[in-house]
Design a protein around this motif. Sequence first.
Motif, PDB file in Angstrom:
ATOM      1  N   GLU A 150       0.832  -1.210   0.000  1.00  6.07           N
ATOM      2  CA  GLU A 150       0.000   0.000   0.000  1.00  6.07           C
ATOM      3  C   GLU A 150       0.862   1.254   0.000  1.00  6.07           C
ATOM      4  O   GLU A 150       0.592   2.207  -0.732  1.00  6.07           O
ATOM      5  N   VAL A 151       1.909   1.242   0.822  1.00  7.85           N
ATOM      6  CA  VAL A 151       2.796   2.410   0.913  1.00  7.85           C
ATOM      7  C   VAL A 151       3.471   2.693  -0.428  1.00  7.85           C
ATOM      8  O   VAL A 151       3.579   3.852  -0.861  1.00  7.85           O
ATOM      9  N   MET A 152       3.926   1.646  -1.118  1.00  5.48           N
ATOM     10  CA  MET A 152       4.677   1.806  -2.355  1.00  5.48           C
ATOM     11  C   MET A 152       3.800   1.731  -3.603  1.00  5.48           C
ATOM     12  O   MET A 152       4.305   1.828  -4.722  1.00  5.48           O
ATOM     13  N   SER A 153       2.489   1.543  -3.398  1.00  2.00           N
ATOM     14  CA  SER A 153       1.540   1.475  -4.520  1.00  2.00           C
ATOM     15  C   SER A 153       1.912   0.382  -5.517  1.00  2.00           C
ATOM     16  O   SER A 153       1.878   0.576  -6.736  1.00  2.00           O
ATOM     17  N   LEU A 154       2.307  -0.766  -4.968  1.00  2.00           N
ATOM     18  CA  LEU A 154       2.629  -1.930  -5.784  1.00  2.00           C
ATOM     19  C   LEU A 154       1.806  -3.110  -5.293  1.00  2.00           C
ATOM     20  O   LEU A 154       1.224  -3.074  -4.212  1.00  2.00           O
ATOM     21  N   SER A 155       1.746  -4.161  -6.104  1.00  2.00           N
ATOM     22  CA  SER A 155       0.988  -5.339  -5.705  1.00  2.00           C
ATOM     23  C   SER A 155       1.763  -6.121  -4.641  1.00  2.00           C
ATOM     24  O   SER A 155       3.001  -6.071  -4.600  1.00  2.00           O
ATOM     25  N   PRO A 156       1.056  -6.852  -3.764  1.00  2.00           N
ATOM     26  CA  PRO A 156       1.739  -7.656  -2.754  1.00  2.00           C
ATOM     27  C   PRO A 156       2.717  -8.661  -3.371  1.00  2.00           C
ATOM     28  O   PRO A 156       3.779  -8.925  -2.800  1.00  2.00           O
ATOM     29  N   SER A 157       2.375  -9.220  -4.529  1.00  2.00           N
ATOM     30  CA  SER A 157       3.271 -10.185  -5.169  1.00  2.00           C
ATOM     31  C   SER A 157       4.561  -9.507  -5.617  1.00  2.00           C
ATOM     32  O   SER A 157       5.644 -10.094  -5.536  1.00  2.00           O
ATOM     33  N   ARG A 158       4.451  -8.258  -6.099  1.00  2.00           N
ATOM     34  CA  ARG A 158       5.640  -7.510  -6.510  1.00  2.00           C
ATOM     35  C   ARG A 158       6.523  -7.200  -5.306  1.00  2.00           C
ATOM     36  O   ARG A 158       7.760  -7.308  -5.370  1.00  2.00           O
ATOM     37  N   ILE A 159       5.910  -6.839  -4.183  1.00  2.00           N
ATOM     38  CA  ILE A 159       6.657  -6.576  -2.955  1.00  2.00           C
ATOM     39  C   ILE A 159       7.358  -7.845  -2.495  1.00  2.00           C
ATOM     40  O   ILE A 159       8.515  -7.827  -2.062  1.00  2.00           O
ATOM     41  N   SER A 160       6.666  -8.978  -2.600  1.00  2.00           N
ATOM     42  CA  SER A 160       7.262 -10.261  -2.219  1.00  2.00           C
ATOM     43  C   SER A 160       8.480 -10.564  -3.082  1.00  2.00           C
ATOM     44  O   SER A 160       9.497 -11.048  -2.585  1.00  2.00           O
ATOM     45  N   GLN A 161       8.386 -10.276  -4.385  1.00  2.00           N
ATOM     46  CA  GLN A 161       9.524 -10.479  -5.290  1.00  2.00           C
ATOM     47  C   GLN A 161      10.702  -9.601  -4.889  1.00  2.00           C
ATOM     48  O   GLN A 161      11.853 -10.065  -4.838  1.00  2.00           O
TER      49      GLN A 161
END
Length: 261
Positions: free
Chosen positions: A227-238
């Motif tokens: 949410e903070v970085m405006s990216l998808s959770p899967s992208r953050i996981s990567q």
Amino acid sequence: MSVQKKTTCSHFELWVQWKEHQDIEAKKQLIELYLPIVDFVSNRLAAGLPRNVSKDDLTSNGVLGLIDAIEKFDYLRGLQFETYASWRIRGAILDSLRSGDWVPRSVREKAKKIEEAYQVLEQQYLRTVTDAEMSQYLEVTEKDFRTMVQDVSIMTLCSLEDPIREEDSEMRISVLVDETAKNPEYKVNEHFLKSSLVEAIDKLTEKERTVVSLFYYEDLSLSEIAEVMSLSPSRISQLHSKAILRLRSVLEKNKAILMEA
């Protein structure tokens, strides 16, 4: 009766009652008092695990780790119980996952290939390598490489009972040293490894550094970071997985240097 006891007994008094007098009621109160640590640790671990892993199972095993910590903790040493309990809880959860063979051999092999690739390429180029360069080295498409990183996200967890290297019998817990008894050699090694880690973090991409900072220093979950970085959770996981794999490869290389010195 127990509620009144909770309000009149300090944490230290509860430890005295349990450790010195084996007061079961005091032990129960300590468990209740520190249960939030189980929720905190299990929630953080759950963020990097497959959906088929039950959160209730993580919590149940975490409670067992908390009980084990309460039974083994020496309150007279003046150490922080929260820190000690967190390691015990985390270890209990990871041990339970490992005993259930939750990480397929193929995933472990992928993680090893990616770590080795980062180590070879970043030593060759002396900079952070791109996904395209990693893909070319591993002889896969960029899309397949991103999928590999996603697949090994569950490998970014570790336990103190894990071996330092796959071929070693020495466990990570064996390198933990009493804070009150650091010897000069330990201080030198600690300084070297910290410097290596700082250098490795500096080589991460900006997004990877942000994820590491928010996850490990600000205690945000991966979904909150998304949410903070405006990216998808899967992208953050990567991004998290790639950062940890990069850091691991650097630390493994520098640990080998220390052993040869």
